[in-house]
Write a protein that holds these residues in place. Structure first.
Motif, PDB file in Angstrom:
ATOM      1  N   ILE A  88      48.231  29.683  35.596  1.00 44.38           N
ATOM      2  CA  ILE A  88      49.537  29.109  35.238  1.00 44.38           C
ATOM      3  C   ILE A  88      50.637  29.504  36.220  1.00 44.38           C
ATOM      4  N   GLY A  89      50.245  30.108  37.335  1.00 41.37           N
ATOM      5  CA  GLY A  89      51.208  30.391  38.399  1.00 41.37           C
ATOM      6  C   GLY A  89      51.986  31.678  38.241  1.00 41.37           C
ATOM      7  N   GLY A  90      51.496  32.583  37.451  1.00 43.52           N
ATOM      8  CA  GLY A  90      52.214  33.831  37.248  1.00 43.52           C
ATOM      9  C   GLY A  90      51.731  34.973  38.113  1.00 43.52           C
ATOM     10  N   LEU A  91      50.687  34.728  38.895  1.00 39.22           N
ATOM     11  CA  LEU A  91      50.123  35.771  39.746  1.00 39.22           C
ATOM     12  C   LEU A  91      49.966  35.211  41.150  1.00 39.22           C
ATOM     13  N   ASP A  92      50.666  35.807  42.084  1.00 38.44           N
ATOM     14  CA  ASP A  92      50.599  35.394  43.477  1.00 38.44           C
ATOM     15  C   ASP A  92      49.572  36.266  44.191  1.00 38.44           C
ATOM     16  N   LEU A  93      48.464  35.665  44.604  1.00 38.71           N
ATOM     17  CA  LEU A  93      47.388  36.435  45.222  1.00 38.71           C
ATOM     18  C   LEU A  93      47.794  37.014  46.575  1.00 38.71           C
ATOM     19  N   ASN A  94      48.639  36.325  47.310  1.00 43.49           N
ATOM     20  CA  ASN A  94      49.096  36.859  48.600  1.00 43.49           C
ATOM     21  C   ASN A  94      49.929  38.123  48.402  1.00 43.49           C
ATOM     22  N   PHE A  95      50.779  38.118  47.384  1.00 41.77           N
ATOM     23  CA  PHE A  95      51.578  39.305  47.084  1.00 41.77           C
ATOM     24  C   PHE A  95      50.679  40.457  46.652  1.00 41.77           C
ATOM     25  N   LEU A  96      49.665  40.149  45.849  1.00 42.91           N
ATOM     26  CA  LEU A  96      48.730  41.171  45.399  1.00 42.91           C
ATOM     27  C   LEU A  96      47.967  41.771  46.583  1.00 42.91           C
ATOM     28  N   LYS A  97      47.537  40.931  47.517  1.00 42.11           N
ATOM     29  CA  LYS A  97      46.859  41.424  48.718  1.00 42.11           C
ATOM     30  C   LYS A  97      47.793  42.308  49.532  1.00 42.11           C
ATOM     31  N   HIS A  98      49.043  41.911  49.628  1.00 39.43           N
ATOM     32  CA  HIS A  98      50.030  42.706  50.372  1.00 39.43           C
ATOM     33  C   HIS A  98      50.199  44.084  49.736  1.00 39.43           C
ATOM     34  N   ILE A  99      50.284  44.148  48.417  1.00 36.04           N
ATOM     35  CA  ILE A  99      50.431  45.416  47.717  1.00 36.04           C
ATOM     36  C   ILE A  99      49.197  46.292  47.928  1.00 36.04           C
TER      37      ILE A  99
END
Length: 109
Positions: A88-99
């Motif tokens: 539903i668009g609440g999790l950005d995988l690119n941001f998670l990879k960055h973290i």
């Protein structure tokens, strides 16, 4: 805790925890109200996505709880929550990879 746990055991502990978190959340809202005014719409959208994902996770676990052991339900719950949140668009995988990359690059010594 001193009042609720002796009287209500585990239910008392959960009520005390809920009250504590509500007080902390309320005080955070009060002290951050100026900053939250500018991001109110985004905050509501994010909250709605988390709530929808949580409800879908609950339904998934509830439907499968009769067929799977509790320890597999924990993994299933975490996985389904993240999957629904991503869908539903609440999790950005690119941001998670960055973290994750940022955490692995920090020196722990």
């Amino acid at each position: 805790n001193i009042i609720l746990i002796p009287a209500f055991d585990l239910v008392g502990a959960s009520i005390a925890l809920l009250i504590t978190h509500f007080v902390i959340f309320s005080s955070d809202l009060y002290f951050l109200r100026d900053k939250l005014a500018t991001i109110k719409f985004d905050l509501f959208k994010s909250f709605a996505r988390v709530l929808i994902s949580s409800v879908l996770m609950f339904v998934t676990i509830e439907l499968l709880s009769a067929y799977l052991p509790w320890y597999s339900l924990i993994v299933l719950g975490a996985g389904s929550y993240l999957l629904f949140l991503w869908l539903i668009g609440g999790l950005d995988l690119n941001f998670l990879k960055h973290i994750i990359n940022k955490e692995s690059n920090t020196d722990l010594s």
